[in-house]
Design an enzyme around this catalytic site. Structure first.
Site, PDB file in Angstrom:
ATOM      1  CG  ASP A  19      56.072  41.711  48.538  1.00  0.00           C
ATOM      2  OD1 ASP A  19      55.359  40.986  49.255  1.00  0.00           O
ATOM      3  OD2 ASP A  19      56.035  42.946  48.569  1.00  0.00           O
ATOM      4  CG  PHE A  76      43.937  43.134  42.306  1.00  0.00           C
ATOM      5  CD1 PHE A  76      43.553  41.803  42.281  1.00  0.00           C
ATOM      6  CD2 PHE A  76      44.941  43.527  43.181  1.00  0.00           C
ATOM      7  CE1 PHE A  76      44.160  40.880  43.115  1.00  0.00           C
ATOM      8  CE2 PHE A  76      45.557  42.618  44.015  1.00  0.00           C
ATOM      9  CZ  PHE A  76      45.162  41.283  43.983  1.00  0.00           C
ATOM     10  CE  LYS A  77      38.870  48.693  46.377  1.00  0.00           C
ATOM     11  NZ  LYS A  77      37.707  49.149  47.187  1.00  0.00           N
ATOM     12  CB  ALA A  78      45.731  43.678  48.976  1.00  0.00           C
ATOM     13  CD  GLU A  79      42.374  45.286  51.404  1.00  0.00           C
ATOM     14  OE1 GLU A  79      42.129  45.622  50.216  1.00  0.00           O
ATOM     15  OE2 GLU A  79      43.309  45.755  52.074  1.00  0.00           O
ATOM     16  NE  ARG A 120      44.398  36.519  47.312  1.00  0.00           N
ATOM     17  CZ  ARG A 120      43.979  35.253  47.418  1.00  0.00           C
ATOM     18  NH1 ARG A 120      42.921  34.974  48.156  1.00  0.00           N
ATOM     19  NH2 ARG A 120      44.617  34.283  46.808  1.00  0.00           N
ATOM     20  CG  MET A 121      38.083  38.363  42.922  1.00  0.00           C
ATOM     21  SD  MET A 121      36.307  37.961  42.978  1.00  0.00           S
ATOM     22  CE  MET A 121      35.689  39.173  44.135  1.00  0.00           C
ATOM     23  CB  SER A 122      40.442  43.316  38.782  1.00  0.00           C
ATOM     24  OG  SER A 122      40.929  42.442  37.780  1.00  0.00           O
ATOM     25  CG  ASP A 140      56.014  48.907  45.832  1.00  0.00           C
ATOM     26  OD1 ASP A 140      55.052  48.412  46.451  1.00  0.00           O
ATOM     27  OD2 ASP A 140      56.311  48.579  44.668  1.00  0.00           O
TER      28      ASP A 140
END
Length: 697
Positions: A324, A393-396, A398-400, A535
């Site tokens: 990462d 924010f979510k990895a899918e 990619r916004m918050s 993690d």
């Protein structure tokens, strides 16, 4: 006239000195206890039921029994004195004891670690929250998976679990050795807590995730002290080869009397046993288990828990490492560096909406946006944001952002994601958005687009820095033939800039959790072994797919269960050191195997002439070491064969010196040192022993 130099003496607290002295004294006592226990175990392991697990040393033990019995029977050969058989039997006994001692010493270190872990498993009580809300105090041993427990300041966490409410500082020094407490909070990737650690501030509510005997500490104890250690595939394969060699030499020695009878002379049984023991690979046979156990021990001392020896070996064979970017290659503390308006917008407008989108965002990036806006004295309505609904924010996605009460939707996030979101609402994209995003990316920063409903206001320039020394470390991996692949959610330009600065071989931009699995499978389809770190729960599938999955101890339970290694220090860059330890394990085993087999050359020149010179005088030409007598030659070879095992124990435990280089270079280096050295050292050793033995014969 020169002034005298006054040296101020630095005073040290006497209590600190006593603490250090006590620690040194305890360490010496522990080492002495381990050695004493190993000596006792080396005798206990003489049990044939135990010895048969090591076929090579079992053959040596059988040889000891035969020669010991023969020492009480009349000699069949007039040339063999009565003391010879008992001397040979004693040498063989010590050969077996030395091999048992090496294994017991390695096991003893693991048991010592297990004892220290057991001390952290104190009889604690837990405040269990019942379904009706009542709080009942029960013993930690009565806790079951799914129980909800409240842990207050100063209390021990009774068992493994996940924080479902609250935030607290937790002292994990009993597990990790790190004195600084870590923050544990509900939600996210830092909610996992370990039994045996202590809450040092605040209060948390946790849900228990393990039944008695299944906790993290229980697993650690069983792994480091487990008597039934599972052998790794490579160890089994090598053991099979060595056993086959032993069987071949056994057949040769058993059939040798037929050949000598044909030539008209007989060889004493004790001499045949000595020949067999010198021919079979006793050195590596006696150290093989110790090497494997010590390899696991080295990983554990590095504060990494390996779930099996297979994982450590796999680390040594790794071809590709998936890393990462954030937290591994870079510090991960991306901070707001500047704001770039687009179109006709002003920096004040960008700052206003960037701040509103970040008021409820507790990530370091979100906090840095607030700090930047406040430092620039840009006004924004904080209360308006606090009354809204936070969009994490979510990895899918990619916004918050935040959805305000009046229906206004404010977002910040990756360029492509926000552009797609704005377009889905019928908005148009300013021409300079991509241009300014490219500029930030080329600078090595991360661009975040700020948008409100269908309108883009500008970009946030987040700046991160590559950790010092990463380029050199990746160069070392490259020399070892290991490819590095950086996975990041950044856009391709930012990813390319960071990859170039860090020196990684390849990168995957705009990477989602499922993309990591695809990258791992693609490498594995090429026949490569892959390692990765993670993690979060979203990393669990990739950690399970990788040949070596290193989970962070601070991460989620799902990640730790999916991985086959856990880093107690939660340092993602440690995967590089783990690979080095794995390679050192394989190299140590290979080097000592080479040394053991190469030893046989010198033993041939010692024993063969001693056996056949009387019947075949021409064999004297093979006595190139000019050994004193046939009996001295046989005893010298046997003594060297026995003594070399304890002399190599420190090397087996510590591992051979490891330097990053290509496989071919490593092979050439080890063949030179341990192959050629394995031929030369016995010649010198046997000759020196022969000179000493000759004084007594």
């Amino acid at each position: 006239m020169m002034r005298p130099v006054v040296v101020k003496e630095k005073r040290v607290n006497e209590s600190q000195i006593h603490v250090v002295e006590d620690e040194v004294r305890q360490a010496k006592t522990m080492d002495r206890d381990i050695v004493t226990h190993a000596m006792k175990q080396s005798i206990a392991k003489l049990n044939p039921k135990v010895m048969i697990k090591n076929p090579i040393m079992f053959v040596v033990e059988i040889g000891f029994i035969i020669t010991f019995i023969l020492s009480f029977l009349p000699s069949s050969s007039s040339s063999i004195p009565g003391w010879f058989n008992i001397t040979v039997s004693l040498i063989l006994l010590f050969t077996v004891l030395f091999a048992n001692f090496a294994e017991a010493l390695a096991e003893g270190r693991g048991k010592a670690q297990a004892d220290s872990l057991k001390q952290s498993k104190k009889d604690v009580f837990a405040n269990v929250v019942k379904e009706n809300g009542d709080i009942v105090q029960v013993s930690a041993t009565d806790l079951r998976k799914g129980d909800v427990v409240i842990v207050k300041q100063g209390e021990m966490i009774p068992s493994d679990g996940e924080v479902i409410k609250g935030l607290a500082s937790v002292d994990e020094s009993a597990i990790t050795g790190e004195s600084a407490p870590v923050i544990k909070e509900a939600g996210g990737d830092f909610c996992s807590v370990t039994g045996g650690t202590m809450v040092v501030s605040d209060e948390i509510t946790i849900v228990i995730t393990s039944n008695p005997g299944e906790s993290f500490i229980d697993k650690m104890i069983s792994l480091v002290e487990g008597a039934a250690r599972q052998k790794t595939p490579n160890e089994i394969a090598l053991n099979t080869v060595l056993t086959s060699l032993t069987l071949i030499f056994l057949i040769v020695v058993v059939t040798l009397p037929i050949f000598t009878n044909y030539l008209g002379f007989q060889i004493d049984t004790a001499v045949l046993v000595a020949l067999l023991v010198c021919l079979i690979p006793t050195t590596i046979g006696g150290l093989l288990s110790a090497i494997g156990i010590a390899g696991m021990d080295r990983v554990t001392k590095f504060n990494v828990l390996a779930m099996s020896g297979k994982a450590v070996e796999a680390a040594g064979d790794i071809n590709t490492i998936i890393l990462d970017k954030t937290g591994t290659i870079t510090f991960g503390n991306r901070m707001a560096h500047t704001l770039l308006p687009v179109g006709n917008e002003t920096i004040e407008q960008v700052g206003k909406w960037a701040a509103i989108s970040s008021v409820l965002d507790e990530t370091p990036e979100g906090r840095s946006v607030i700090e930047y806006v406040q430092a620039k004295s840009i006004s924004y309505n904080r209360e308006l944001a606090e009354q809204g609904e936070f969009v994490p924010f979510k990895a899918e996605t990619r916004m918050s952002g935040v959805d305000l009460r009046d229906g206004t939707k404010v977002r910040k996030g990756a360029v492509s994601s926000v552009i797609e979101w704005v377009q889905s609402q019928g908005g148009t994209i300013p021409k300079d958005v991509n241009q300014k995003a490219d500029f930030i990316s080329k600078e090595g920063g991360t661009p975040l687009v700020v948008a409100v409903n269908d309108h883009i206001y500008g970009l946030i320039y987040l700046k991160d820095t590559v950790k010092p020394g990463m380029r050199e470390r990746f160069e070392q991996l490259r020399q070892m033939g290991i490819k590095t692949v950086m996975c990041t959610g950044d856009n391709p330009l930012t990813a390319a800039t960071i990859a170039k600065e860090a020196g990684v071989d390849e990168f995957v931009a705009e990477c989602k959790p499922e993309d990591k699995i695809a990258v791992i499978k693609a490498e594995q389809d090429k026949g490569k072994l892959v390692a990765m770190t993670g993690d979060g729960t979203n990393d669990a599938p990739a950690l399970a797919q990788a040949d070596v999955g290193l989970a962070m101890n601070s991460g989620t339970t799902a990640a730790k269960e999916a991985a086959n290694m856990i880093d107690l220090d939660s340092n993602p860059t440690k995967i590089i050191e783990v690979v080095g330890i794995g390679k050192q394990l394989l190299m140590t085993r290979g080097a000592l195997t080479t040394f053991s087999i190469a030893n046989d050359v010198a033993k041939y020149f010692a024993i063969i002439p001693a056996m056949f010179t009387l019947a075949i005088p021409q064999m004297e030409a093979l006595n190139i070491m000019k050994l004193t007598s046939p009996l001295s030659a046989i005893l010298s070879a046997l003594l060297f064969n026995a003594v070399i095992i304890p002399l190599l124990i420190p090397l087996a435990m510590k591992g051979i010196a490891y330097k990053p280089m290509s496989s071919n270079a490593l092979l050439g280096r080890n063949l030179l040192i341990y192959g050629l050295g394995g031929v030369i050292v016995p010649f010198i050793g046997i000759k020196v022993i022969d000179i000493i033995v000759g004084l007594f014969i």
